[in-house]
Design an enzyme around this catalytic site. Structure first.
Site, PDB file in Angstrom:
ATOM      1  N   GLU A 204      22.558   1.402   4.761  1.00  0.00           N
ATOM      2  CA  GLU A 204      23.658   2.157   5.370  1.00  0.00           C
ATOM      3  C   GLU A 204      24.477   1.243   6.278  1.00  0.00           C
ATOM      4  O   GLU A 204      23.929   0.482   7.073  1.00  0.00           O
ATOM      5  CB  GLU A 204      23.115   3.357   6.153  1.00  0.00           C
TER       6      GLU A 204
ATOM      7  N   GLU B  55      12.898   8.332  -0.457  1.00  0.00           N
ATOM      8  CA  GLU B  55      14.262   7.829  -0.248  1.00  0.00           C
ATOM      9  C   GLU B  55      14.229   6.397   0.265  1.00  0.00           C
ATOM     10  O   GLU B  55      13.378   6.034   1.070  1.00  0.00           O
ATOM     11  CB  GLU B  55      14.971   8.737   0.776  1.00  0.00           C
TER      12      GLU B  55
END
Ligand SMILES: *[C@@H]1O[C@H](CO)[C@@H](O)[C@H](O)[C@H]1NC(C)=O
Ligand SMILES: *[C@@H]1O[C@H](CO)[C@@H](O)[C@H](O)[C@H]1NC(C)=O
Ligand SMILES: *[C@@H]1O[C@H](CO)[C@@H](O)[C@H](O)[C@H]1NC(C)=O
Length: 277
Positions: free
Chosen positions: A127, A123
């Site tokens: 964010e 991943e």
């Protein structure tokens, strides 16, 4: 973290969401029989200021988008509790370049995110925490290894909620570079990620969405990370995406895992270089 948190959160939502998540729920490091992944065959740019026609190459995995064709592009809006509109590239890239031009959503406890995710839970994250209008967090995980959460590095960005910036990843077998407005910010070398074990290295798809990290159903740690509880009376909360550009450095028709190691050497590329897909 936060894909795991997101999945847990989405798991309590509508069945459509669960179905959408199932597509990538087969982990080839646990189950060698997982289906092959479709590969992105040619570079493409999605210009969301042109409206819904730009969704070609994308799958909407939760909620729905609206469009501002006068400049802001695709609008990812939380109008009420449970909303978490998310899109996912239909194909996968196996190393490549991914660029998203966007504005983050404002709102305490609201997360705007760009996530690259592989079937075995490699991943890479961007964010944005909606309660602050001054930065972005970068993060990565290898093979779903969450024994520690010490890989997040934040970067300053000038008013990312008001001004469109370009957030890009240049991902190769040797290094992963996070760039903001074409300026490299962070470089992760393969060897730096526990000798490569934690280095993201398997085919990933691109997920873009907004979610309520401050929803009361989340863990206290997630709500704190998200900047506090989400106040749904302050909705709508909107993230906007003008465009996305994806270049797959290993184009082909599909990818499969030849063993359960999760190493990039184990990935078999079918139709390598085939531009017709
Ligand atoms: C492994 O994946 C295949 C293909 O998706 C599926 O049919 C099978 O049930 C999975 N096996 C296990 C043990 O999860
Ligand atoms: C998981 O990551 C930690 C460091 O964050 C590392 O010490 C550990 O060896 C990794 N585990 C595996 C199975 O790779
Ligand atoms: C991506 O990385 C490769 C290999 O390091 C480099 O040649 C290329 O110029 C980079 N592209 C961008 C857009 O940064």
């Amino acid at each position: 973290m936060y894909l795991a948190t997101l999945l847990a959160f989405l798991g309590v939502l509508a069945a459509t969401v669960c179905n959408a998540q199932t597509f990538s729920s087969c982990n080839p490091t646990v189950n060698i029989s997982c289906p092959a992944d479709p590969a992105i065959s040619t570079p493409f740019t999605s210009d969301f200021t042109k409206g819904s026609s730009a969704l070609t190459g994308w799958t909407t995995t939760a909620g729905s988008l609206t469009y501002d064709t006068s400049g802001s592009g695709a609008l990812f809006t939380i109008n009420k509790r449970g909303d978490a509109p998310t899109i996912q590239s239909t194909g996968y890239l196996f190393f490549g370049y991914v660029e998203v031009k966007m504005k983050a959503a404002a709102g305490q406890g609201i997360i705007s995110s760009i996530v690259l995710e592989s079937d075995d839970l490699d991943e890479v994250d961007w964010e944005f925490i909606g309660g602050t209008d001054s930065g972005v967090q970068t993060n990565y995980f290898g093979k779903g290894n969450t024994t520690t959460y010490d890989r997040m590095i934040p970067y300053n960005v000038a008013t990312p909620q008001e001004v469109s910036h370009t957030y890009a990843l240049n991902w190769t077998a040797d290094s992963l570079v996070w760039l903001i407005d074409n300026v490299p910010q962070r470089t992760l070398h393969y060897a730096d990620a526990v000798g490569g074990k934690n280095y993201p290295q398997t085919p990933m798809n691109v997920r873009i969405g907004i979610w309520a990290g401050g929803d009361p159903s989340n863990s206290a740690g997630t709500i704190t990370w998200a900047g506090g509880p989400t106040d749904y009376t302050k909705a709508p909360f909107t993230m906007s995406v003008e465009s996305v550009k994806i270049i797959n450095y290993t184009p082909g028709t599909s990818y499969s895992y030849s063993d359960m190691s999760g190493s990039y050497q184990s990935i078999k590329v079918a139709g390598a270089g085939n531009p017709s897909g």
